[in-house]
Design an enzyme around this catalytic site. Sequence first.
Site, PDB file in Angstrom:
ATOM      1  N   ASP A  32      -0.521   5.637   4.542  1.00  0.00           N
ATOM      2  CA  ASP A  32       0.383   4.831   5.346  1.00  0.00           C
ATOM      3  C   ASP A  32       1.685   4.725   4.554  1.00  0.00           C
ATOM      4  O   ASP A  32       1.743   5.101   3.381  1.00  0.00           O
ATOM      5  CB  ASP A  32      -0.238   3.444   5.575  1.00  0.00           C
ATOM      6  CG  ASP A  32       0.559   2.603   6.554  1.00  0.00           C
ATOM      7  OD1 ASP A  32       1.359   3.174   7.319  1.00  0.00           O
ATOM      8  OD2 ASP A  32       0.373   1.381   6.548  1.00  0.00           O
ATOM      9  N   LYS A  33       2.713   4.226   5.190  1.00  0.00           N
ATOM     10  CA  LYS A  33       3.995   4.051   4.498  1.00  0.00           C
ATOM     11  C   LYS A  33       4.089   2.673   3.861  1.00  0.00           C
ATOM     12  O   LYS A  33       4.321   2.534   2.665  1.00  0.00           O
ATOM     13  CB  LYS A  33       5.152   4.249   5.485  1.00  0.00           C
ATOM     14  CG  LYS A  33       6.530   3.891   4.925  1.00  0.00           C
ATOM     15  CD  LYS A  33       7.611   4.100   5.958  1.00  0.00           C
ATOM     16  CE  LYS A  33       7.484   3.152   7.135  1.00  0.00           C
ATOM     17  NZ  LYS A  33       7.697   1.714   6.782  1.00  0.00           N
TER      18      LYS A  33
END
Length: 210
Positions: free
Chosen positions: A5-6
């Site tokens: 994920d970011k």
Amino acid sequence: VICLDKTGTITEGAMELSQVLPVNDITKQQLDEVLSNICYAYDNINATMEAIQNYYKTKGIWTISEKQEFSSSRKFSAVSFEKYGSFYIGAPDFILKEDYKNYKEIVENYSDYRVLVVAFNKEELTDNPTNLKVLGFVLIQDKIRKEAPDTLNYFKKQGVKVKIISGDNFKTVLSIAKRAGLKNAQGMDATLLTKDNIDEMLEKYDIFGR
């Protein structure tokens, strides 16, 4: 392959408001007044709204008549103020829909940022607003985690491919990935994935937005 994920992985999960861009004869002062009211209207404060609050330390005084909290499927939040009308803030393509093409160039000029549109009408709140007047854009930037570049470089040295999957616009995520060290990354809009092309696209691209 490792999929990341970011937010909270490559970025700190904290954001900062970089710039406010009024359009359509709206002054910076007018847009500031609107935003100082919008950002304090909600019960659930996400990182984006917190960044706007940190920029506008003084809470607006308009009276709220109705509000819609941010939804990850809707991609925007909205609030109506007595005597002023309904205001929408969030992803430009989701709020503006067909009218997005009129502002696409502005948004793409700032692809290094998370770009939010602020729009207004005199109608009741809805998930599909129409007759909107665009007041301006808000540029929000993610803070990269200090250790992220070293971690991504470690994976590269070990022969591990890194894929980043995010709810944000892929161009925004791609810019962040490059800032974090994935210089040759390529990205795409995940809504364009189909059963027929998914194998090819997963092999070709590193960043998947939306």
